[in-house]
Scaffold this motif. Sequence first.
Motif, PDB file in Angstrom:
ATOM      1  N   PRO A 100      -8.188   2.875  -1.450  1.00  0.00           N
ATOM      2  CA  PRO A 100      -7.839   2.086  -0.258  1.00  0.00           C
ATOM      3  C   PRO A 100      -6.594   2.572   0.472  1.00  0.00           C
ATOM      4  O   PRO A 100      -6.386   2.196   1.612  1.00  0.00           O
ATOM      5  CB  PRO A 100      -7.614   0.678  -0.825  1.00  0.00           C
ATOM      6  N   VAL A 101      -5.766   3.335  -0.184  1.00  0.00           N
ATOM      7  CA  VAL A 101      -4.567   3.795   0.518  1.00  0.00           C
ATOM      8  C   VAL A 101      -4.673   5.272   0.887  1.00  0.00           C
ATOM      9  O   VAL A 101      -3.660   5.931   1.125  1.00  0.00           O
ATOM     10  CB  VAL A 101      -3.288   3.557  -0.306  1.00  0.00           C
ATOM     11  N   PRO A 159       0.819  -1.215   0.000  1.00  0.00           N
ATOM     12  CA  PRO A 159       0.000   0.000   0.000  1.00  0.00           C
ATOM     13  C   PRO A 159       0.850   1.261   0.000  1.00  0.00           C
ATOM     14  O   PRO A 159       0.473   2.269  -0.610  1.00  0.00           O
ATOM     15  CB  PRO A 159      -0.818  -0.118   1.287  1.00  0.00           C
ATOM     16  N   PHE A 171      -6.184   3.416  -5.398  1.00  0.00           N
ATOM     17  CA  PHE A 171      -5.736   4.549  -4.595  1.00  0.00           C
ATOM     18  C   PHE A 171      -6.662   4.883  -3.435  1.00  0.00           C
ATOM     19  O   PHE A 171      -6.208   5.296  -2.377  1.00  0.00           O
ATOM     20  CB  PHE A 171      -5.513   5.765  -5.490  1.00  0.00           C
ATOM     21  N   HIS A 195       0.541   7.568  -5.720  1.00  0.00           N
ATOM     22  CA  HIS A 195      -0.560   8.521  -5.707  1.00  0.00           C
ATOM     23  C   HIS A 195      -0.046   9.921  -5.392  1.00  0.00           C
ATOM     24  O   HIS A 195      -0.290  10.875  -6.116  1.00  0.00           O
ATOM     25  CB  HIS A 195      -1.605   8.103  -4.659  1.00  0.00           C
ATOM     26  N   LEU A 197     -13.964   8.419  -5.109  1.00  0.00           N
ATOM     27  CA  LEU A 197     -14.447   9.018  -6.346  1.00  0.00           C
ATOM     28  C   LEU A 197     -15.897   8.606  -6.505  1.00  0.00           C
ATOM     29  O   LEU A 197     -16.245   7.446  -6.311  1.00  0.00           O
ATOM     30  CB  LEU A 197     -13.608   8.471  -7.510  1.00  0.00           C
ATOM     31  N   ALA A 209      -6.453   7.859  -0.801  1.00  0.00           N
ATOM     32  CA  ALA A 209      -6.859   8.874  -1.764  1.00  0.00           C
ATOM     33  C   ALA A 209      -8.362   9.131  -1.601  1.00  0.00           C
ATOM     34  O   ALA A 209      -9.102   8.262  -1.161  1.00  0.00           O
ATOM     35  CB  ALA A 209      -6.554   8.404  -3.176  1.00  0.00           C
ATOM     36  N   PRO A 210      -8.784  10.335  -1.943  1.00  0.00           N
ATOM     37  CA  PRO A 210     -10.209  10.633  -1.815  1.00  0.00           C
ATOM     38  C   PRO A 210     -11.040   9.715  -2.704  1.00  0.00           C
ATOM     39  O   PRO A 210     -10.639   9.407  -3.817  1.00  0.00           O
ATOM     40  CB  PRO A 210     -10.311  12.086  -2.293  1.00  0.00           C
ATOM     41  N   ARG A 220       0.581   4.470  -2.312  1.00  0.00           N
ATOM     42  CA  ARG A 220       0.495   5.800  -1.722  1.00  0.00           C
ATOM     43  C   ARG A 220       1.553   6.717  -2.333  1.00  0.00           C
ATOM     44  O   ARG A 220       1.259   7.844  -2.747  1.00  0.00           O
ATOM     45  CB  ARG A 220       0.680   5.697  -0.203  1.00  0.00           C
ATOM     46  N   TRP A 257      -8.847   3.712 -10.063  1.00  0.00           N
ATOM     47  CA  TRP A 257      -8.645   4.648  -8.946  1.00  0.00           C
ATOM     48  C   TRP A 257      -9.282   4.112  -7.668  1.00  0.00           C
ATOM     49  O   TRP A 257      -8.651   4.049  -6.612  1.00  0.00           O
ATOM     50  CB  TRP A 257      -9.254   6.006  -9.312  1.00  0.00           C
TER      51      TRP A 257
END
Lengths: 212, 212, 212, 212
Positions: free
Chosen positions: B181-182, A122, B179, A129, B187, B184-185, A126, B175
Motif C-alpha cells: 500500500p505504500v 504510511p 508495504f 521499506h 507480491l 512497494a511492488p 515507506r 508484505w
Amino acid sequence: MQAGSPKWRRRAEARPGEIVQAAFDVFAEKGFAAAKLDDIAARAGISKGALYLYFETKEDLFRAVVREAVVPNLDMEQVLAQTTVPFPDLMRIVLARMGQMIGKTRLGAVAKLVIGESRNFPELARVWHDEVVSRALGALSTALAKAQVRGEIRLGDPRLQAFSIMGPILMGVIWQETFTPVGAPALDLELLISAHGDTVLAGLAPRAGVLK
Amino acid sequence: MQAGSPKWRRRAEARPGEIVQAAFDVFAEKGFAAAKLDDIAARAGISKGALYLYFETKEDLFRAVVREAVVPNLDMEQVLAQTTVPFPDLMRIVLARMGQMIGKTRLGAVAKLVIGESRNFPELARVWHDEVVSRALGALSTALAKAQVRGEIRLGDPRLQAFSIMGPILMGVIWQETFTPVGAPALDLELLISAHGDTVLAGLAPRAGVLK
Amino acid sequence: MQAGSPKWRRRAEARPGEIVQAAFDVFAEKGFAAAKLDDIAARAGISKGALYLYFETKEDLFRAVVREAVVPNLDMEQVLAQTTVPFPDLMRIVLARMGQMIGKTRLGAVAKLVIGESRNFPELARVWHDEVVSRALGALSTALAKAQVRGEIRLGDPRLQAFSIMGPILMGVIWQETFTPVGAPALDLELLISAHGDTVLAGLAPRAGVLK
Amino acid sequence: MQAGSPKWRRRAEARPGEIVQAAFDVFAEKGFAAAKLDDIAARAGISKGALYLYFETKEDLFRAVVREAVVPNLDMEQVLAQTTVPFPDLMRIVLARMGQMIGKTRLGAVAKLVIGESRNFPELARVWHDEVVSRALGALSTALAKAQVRGEIRLGDPRLQAFSIMGPILMGVIWQETFTPVGAPALDLELLISAHGDTVLAGLAPRAGVLK
DNA sequence: TATGAATGAGACTTCATTCAT
DNA sequence: AATGAATGAAGTCTCATTCAT
C-alpha cells in the motif's frame, strides 16, 4: 516553590535520546494512539511540557522513534556482496548476525509498530521499506542471483527465494512479540534460525532431492 | 423532515453482521484506537447510537470483529491428518488452500490487527493463538512428526520445520498489507507459495543434497 | 414474530395506574434524573414506546407520580375542624391517623422526591405545598388558634406550634427513608408519634411547668 | 489570540476550594444528575477539562462537596457534655447555636442533597449519619438521659425526646429550602427555634401539666 | 394499542498541546 | 531549558423520544 534547589539540570544533549528511548518503550507497549505523552514524559523523567522542547508533536516523536530504529543497515549488505565466499557460508553468517541483532535491538517491537501503524503512518512504512526491508531483501536477492549464476543454488526468482529465507525469522520474531507474552511457549530464535538455515539451504541446493 | 423516505428501516437480523463488516473495514484501516465509532456507524449506514443496540462498547465491537475472523479452522487439520497421502502432496494441498483463503478472507488484515493490538487486547491474541495459530501449527507439526517416522522427511524439531513452512507465507501476507500500500511492488502470493513449496519441500527431503 | 399468541392484551383502563405505580417505584429509588424509562417500562411490564401512549414526556410521568400521591387530603381537615372535642383528643386522633397513613402510603418516599426535585420541578413543590402541606398546616393552625382562644393551650403563634407538632414526624419519616437503608437503626414511627404526642401536648398545655 | 490578557492564570492552591464551592452551588440547585460539569466549570471560572485536574469524576466532586459540608461537629457535643449546667440552659444554648449555624452554612441545602441522593450515594448518607446526625443525636440523647437521672426532665426514651427537640428545626430548614423558593411564606427560623424551645422544654419538664 | 429498533442531542471524560511562570 | 496548570477539541457512551411495523 522555594528558591534554592533547582528542579532540573540541563542535559540538553542527552535529552532527545532519552526521550526517544522512553517513547519507544511506551509506543511498543501501547501502540501509537494508546500511548500517552504523560507516560512517556514520566518514563523519561521530565515534564510533559518539556517534550515539546524537543519534538513538535506526538507524531513527530513517533517518527523519531521509528527512524531511530532504522538500524544502520546491518552491514549485511557488505557481507552479502562478497563473491569469494560460498553462498551457504554467506547465508549462515548473515542469519547468525540477524539472530544477534534481533536479540539486542528489540527489532521485533519496531516491526510490530511499523506493521500496526502502517496505515496511519504510511511514510514510516515507506521509510522502513526503503531503508531496511527493501535493501536487505535487495542485497539478499542479488547474492542469490549471483549464486544461481555460479551454480551454487537452484534456479528461481531470487526475490521469492529471499522470502523463503527470511520469512520464518520474521514469523519467529512476531511470535515472540505477540504470542509469547500471552502464554504461548517461548521460541528459541537461535535454534529456529539454525534449523531453518539447514532446511532452506538444503532446499536451495542445486541437486536437492526432488520429492515429487 | 421530508415526506416520503423513512428515516430508517428495521433490520434487526442483518444488522450485527453489517456492523461487524463495517467495523472490520475501519479497524483494519486505522487500528483500534484511531478508529472512530462515527466512521463505523456511517459506513454501516446507521446512527452512532444504534451501534450500542448490538455491542456494549467499542472494545466489544472490536472483539467481535476479530473473533468473527477466527476462521472455522481451515479443515487444514483434516487434510493434514491423512496418513495415506505422501507428505509432499499433503503439503502442497495445504499450501494451495492457504493461498486461496488468504485471497478470499482478508486474513492478512486481521493478522495485522491481532499483532498490532496484542498488547492492548491480550485475550484476542490468546484466542487467535489458541484457535488459529496454535492449532494450525500443531496439526502441521503432527503431520511432520509422522512424516519423519515414515522417513518421508528429514529428522528435526517438527515445530521449527513448521515455521520454515509457514513463515514465508506470513511474511508475504504482511508484505502485501504493509508495504504494497505504500508503494512497494506487489507480491504474487500464489507464486510465492508455489516457489516456497518447492524450496521447503526440497529442503525437508530426507536425502537432500548437503551443501556443506 | 409468529402469528398466534398475542404479546399483549388490552388493558387500557388499568394501564396508566400501573405505569404510575411502576414509575413511582423507580423514581423513589433513583430520583428523577437517574430513573430510566427503560426500567419503568420493564417494571410496568410494557415496552418503552408504550409509555408514550399514556404520557407525553418523562417529566409528565413524574408529575403524574407526584400528583397521584397528593393524598385525598387526610380528612385531617375535617377532624381538626371539630370544635366540640378537646384539643388534646383531636391531636391524638390526628397524629394516630398520620401514623397509619405514613405506614400505608409511602408518603416518605414522595416527600423525598418532592424535596429533592423541588428546584427542578418548582410547580410540584408548589402543588405539594398548596394541596398538602399548607392545607394540613393551615387546618392545624386554625385548630390551635381556636384551642388558644378556648384556653386549652398556651398562647403563641399557632403556625410555629404546628411546626413543633409536625416536625418530629417529618424527621422520623426522613430518617426511615434516608438513614435506615444505609445501616442506621430503624425507628418505630408509632412509638415516636406516641411519645412526641405526650411531649408536645404537655409542652402546649396552658400551665405547663416552667423550667426556667 | 489577542495580545494582552492571559488566557488563564495558575492558581493551584486556591482551585480545589473554588471548584467545590462552585460545584456546591450547582449541585444544590440541580441535584447530582441534572448538574452539568459545564456549568460548574463556568461558575468556577475554569475550563471543563481543568476540573479533572482536581477531581477524578463527577461523582468524586460530588462526594467532595458533601464531605466538605460535614461540619466539624458543632462543638455541640462539648456543650452537651457539661453536667453542671441545668438542662434547659444547655438546650437553649444548643438550639441557638444551631440557628446560627444554619444561617451561615447553607446546611439546609446539603441536607436536601444528602436526602435526595441517599439512594444513589449511600456512602454519603452513611457518612452524614455517622459524622453528623448520629453524633449530634447521640450527644443529645446522652444529655437527656443524664437530665432524666437528675430529675430535670421527664422520663422517657431519650432518643425519641431528641427527635421531639430536633424535628421541628429540620422541618423549618426543609421548608425554607423547598417551599419558600416556590412562593410559600418565609419562615423566621430564629423565631421558630425560640418558640419551639419553649414548647418542648415545657413538654419535657418533669411536672408538666398533663392534659389528659 | 403496542412494539422495539433507531435516532440524535448531549453528557462525561481524555489528552495533545499551549503558555504563564 | 523546564515546569505543570490550563485548555479545548474530540471521542465514547447514554437515554428520552420517535416511528415503521
